[in-house]
Design a protein around this motif. Structure first.
Motif, short mmCIF file in Angstrom:
data_model
loop_
_atom_site.label_atom_id
_atom_site.label_comp_id
_atom_site.label_asym_id
_atom_site.label_seq_id
_atom_site.Cartn_x
_atom_site.Cartn_y
_atom_site.Cartn_z
N HIS A 41 1.43 0.06 4.93
CA HIS A 41 0.10 0.71 4.86
C HIS A 41 -0.05 1.61 6.08
O HIS A 41 -0.29 1.13 7.19
CB HIS A 41 -1.02 -0.33 4.83
N THR A 102 1.79 7.55 -2.35
CA THR A 102 0.77 6.91 -3.18
C THR A 102 -0.15 7.98 -3.77
O THR A 102 -0.29 9.07 -3.20
CB THR A 102 -0.09 5.93 -2.36
N LYS A 127 -3.74 4.02 -4.91
CA LYS A 127 -4.71 3.41 -4.00
C LYS A 127 -6.12 3.50 -4.55
O LYS A 127 -6.59 4.59 -4.91
CB LYS A 127 -4.63 4.12 -2.64
N LEU A 162 -3.07 -0.60 -4.97
CA LEU A 162 -3.40 -1.00 -3.60
C LEU A 162 -4.90 -0.88 -3.43
O LEU A 162 -5.49 0.15 -3.77
CB LEU A 162 -2.69 -0.08 -2.60
N VAL A 199 -1.99 -5.14 -4.39
CA VAL A 199 -1.94 -5.48 -2.97
C VAL A 199 -3.34 -5.32 -2.40
O VAL A 199 -3.93 -4.23 -2.45
CB VAL A 199 -0.96 -4.59 -2.17
N GLU A 201 -5.29 -4.71 0.56
CA GLU A 201 -4.83 -4.10 1.82
C GLU A 201 -5.64 -4.60 3.02
O GLU A 201 -6.81 -4.96 2.89
CB GLU A 201 -4.97 -2.57 1.72
#
Ligand code: NCD
Ligand code: ZN
Length: 372
Positions: A41, A102, A127, A162, A199, A201
């Motif tokens: 990240h 991303t 994202k 994400l 995920v 984050e």
């Protein structure tokens, strides 16, 4: 008091918590060797800022998941391709650093764009920024039901989502926004898309750590070095310290401890993501200070400090170098890096295009140093 100035004698040590966890009686190693780590990240920015920070991440990491919150955001594969080219051009000659791209999810992201992303080979995730949650998130998702065709396709193709896990409801206290997001958005989303790879984050709370630990293997989480080292007192110690301000904001000590436990506990769903988020010093020392901690130049050293304080240096390699690659189904790095026990001082300021930038804990000492 100059907000960028922290007394080296008291700063890092005083603001950091966690020495209580160190294992007594153990001989402190002088060096630490690990497989080359990756950053899952990272904010690299663009233009002059990109040129100023890319080398720092390339010196520390083999690969990084690059966040798409540029202005305008990276919403298409075509934009991601161009951004990737700009990153590669900004790297020092000879660098083999690999930016993993991303896409920025919007209300309008289509299933077609998701298919193009997977076909590209260089887009590794999408994202989700709830609109208004953080820096450059205005174009983010206003209602998670809107991009459902795109999310459906991500589930089908195995492309990870994400998540910036904070609700934006102004009625929810800033310190509660992550926990509220899990209940209101993430859990319903995961129930609706049970095979979606997600995920969460930069987790900052015990609730998030527990939620991930209890979930199935298709949910992972990144943890920053600053959330392992500091609790929210760091923002307020000896004056208001904007360099410790990020989103999601640092939480109280019980949460920091839960994060340390998650990071050092060996569960493969927790992995390294610095969330290094550079902003020029003039916008940090500002009446409306930008959120983000710049940790890229000393990221591994910060993580090593946190793991050593927890008596868990032997767990650093898996967290930093294996778990993320495994989650993303990418090969682990085979090259190695070495950290040496050496006292050094983090620079107080670094060049940042026409500006300057203050790295997190600038002017303070660290006991680990990455061997160049
Ligand atoms: C990030 C940024 O500046 O882009 N800021 C931050 O505090 N982490 C955005 C984000 O990841 O929330
Ligand atoms: Zn981020």
């Amino acid at each position: 008091m100059d907000p960028a100035h922290v007394d080296p004698a008291t700063g890092l040590a005083a603001a950091m918590a966690g020495a209580e966890e160190s294992a007594p009686g153990r001989v402190a190693p002088a060096t630490l060797s690990l497989a080359r780590p990756d950053d899952w990240h990272l904010h690299l920015r663009d233009g002059e800022a990109l040129r100023a920070v890319a080398a720092a991440s390339a010196a520390q990491f083999a690969r990084a998941i690059v966040m798409p919150n540029l202005k305008p955001p990276v919403t298409t594969v075509a934009q991601a391709r161009d951004y990737r080219e700009r990153i590669l051009a900004a790297l020092p000659p000879g660098s083999d650093f690999e930016p993993l791209m991303t896409l920025y999810l919007t209300d309008l992201t289509s299933a077609d764009e998701i298919r193009r992303a997977v076909d590209s080979g260089f887009v590794k995730a999408v994202k989700l920024y709830p609109a208004g949650a953080t820096t450059n998130s205005d174009a983010g998702v206003t209602d998670i039901a809107k991009p459902r065709a795109a999310i459906e396709e991500m589930q089908r193709l195995g492309l990870p989502l994400l998540v910036h896990g904070e609700v934006t409801d102004p009625d929810v206290d800033v310190f509660d926004r992550e926990a509220a997001f899990i209940d209101r958005v993430l859990e319903p989303l995961r129930r609706h898309f049970p095979a979606l790879r997600v995920v969460l984050e930069h987790i900052t709370t015990r609730e998030a750590a527990q939620y991930v630990a209890a979930a199935a293997e298709n949910l992972g989480a990144t943890i920053t070095a600053h959330h392992l080292l500091y609790n929210r007192n760091a923002i307020f110690s000896g004056g208001l310290r904007p360099h410790w301000y990020c989103l999601p904001v640092l939480k109280r000590e019980t949460h920091r401890r839960a994060l340390v436990q998650a990071a050092t506990g060996g569960d493969p769903r927790f992995f390294l993501g610095t969330d290094s988020a550079p902003h020029p010093a003039r916008l940090k020392a500002h009446a409306a200070a930008c959120a983000g901690c710049y940790t890229a130049p000393h990221a591994l050293e910060l993580y090593a400090t946190a793991f050593e304080r927890a008596g868990a240096l032997d767990r650093l390699e898996a967290f930093a170098s294996f778990h993320g690659a495994d989650f993303y189904r990418l090969p682990r790095n085979t090259a190695r890096v070495e950290l040496r026990r050496e006292r050094w001082t983090i620079p107080e300021s670094l060049p940042f295009g026409e500006d300057e930038i203050v790295p997190l804990a600038g002017g303070e000492g660290l006991d680990w140093r990455l061997v160049a």
